[in-house]
Design a protein around this motif. Structure first.
Motif: not given
Length: 230
Positions: A72-75, A98-101, A109-116, A122-123
């Protein structure tokens, strides 16, 4: 809050929402909130023969791909009234995602704070399948059981409420949902301003009939394999 911008972008895709008129503030509608919670619990109980085996099978595949890494990934996410809580998802990325972000920030491709990122490196292999089918969101059934989330509502953001502009904080009036209005429109690259407008439009019209409509349209989105995202 169906703005001219939303009308221009989504056109006829929003026509069905016109059947639902703005109502009282959701926080003042205690009858609806109680009925919504009961519906959530009934849904979980009735679908348990489906989601329990699915969680076990998916957990097995994730472990087979990377035995030493977590399932699981907890955020931390932002919920109602800015309350922060841990959201549960199946891990679809490498453990140090998260470190690789920071290293991949130039590809956002989106405006920060979004990230895509399209084709995010990483997937994992299993993660690609889970994201394509939206099954990575399945463990949020536990958030629903704990009362931190509901079936339909604004998606909780990973960034803090201090990041919101004042008008965007209206989306924090409702308990966050597993699915919501902007997910069923099938836009993977929707900016936060636009998502907030759609979430506020939902909050202003929230009722069980609208929730059922969004759930049915969510299943249509999943069956056509359009990612729900976020």
């Amino acid at each position: 809050m169906i703005t001219p911008t939303l009308r221009e972008r989504y056109g006829n895709d929003l026509d069905w929402l016109g059947r639902f008129k703005p109502r009282l503030r959701i926080s003042n509608n205690q009858g609806y909130l109680i009925a919504k919670r009961l519906f959530d619990m009934l849904f979980v109980i009735l679908t348990s023969p489906l989601w329990i085996p699915l969680i076990l099978i998916i957990s097995l595949f994730i472990k087979l791909e990377s035995p030493r890494d977590p399932i699981f990934f907890l955020q931390e996410r932002t919920g109602k009234n800015g309350y922060r809580f841990c959201i549960y998802k199946f891990r679809t990325m490498v453990p140090n995602a998260e470190a690789l972000k920071c290293e991949l920030m130039h590809l956002n491709e989106l405006q920060w704070p979004d990230f895509k990122i399209q084709n995010d490196p990483r997937i994992t292999r299993v993660g690609k399948i889970l994201r394509k089918t939206s099954l990575d969101e399945l463990p949020q059934i536990f958030n629903l059981l704990f009362g931190q989330m509901t079936l339909v509502g604004p998606r909780p953001t990973s960034f803090h409420p201090e990041t919101y502009r004042l008008w965007q904080t209206e989306r924090l009036d409702a308990i966050p949902g597993i699915t919501g209005l902007w997910q069923i429109l099938g836009r993977n690259k929707t900016e936060f301003d636009e998502r907030s407008q759609l979430d506020i439009a939902y909050i202003q019209r929230a009722c069980l009939r609208l929730d059922l409509e969004i759930l049915l349209r969510t299943f249509q989105v999943i069956l056509t394999r359009r990612s729900l995202g976020c």
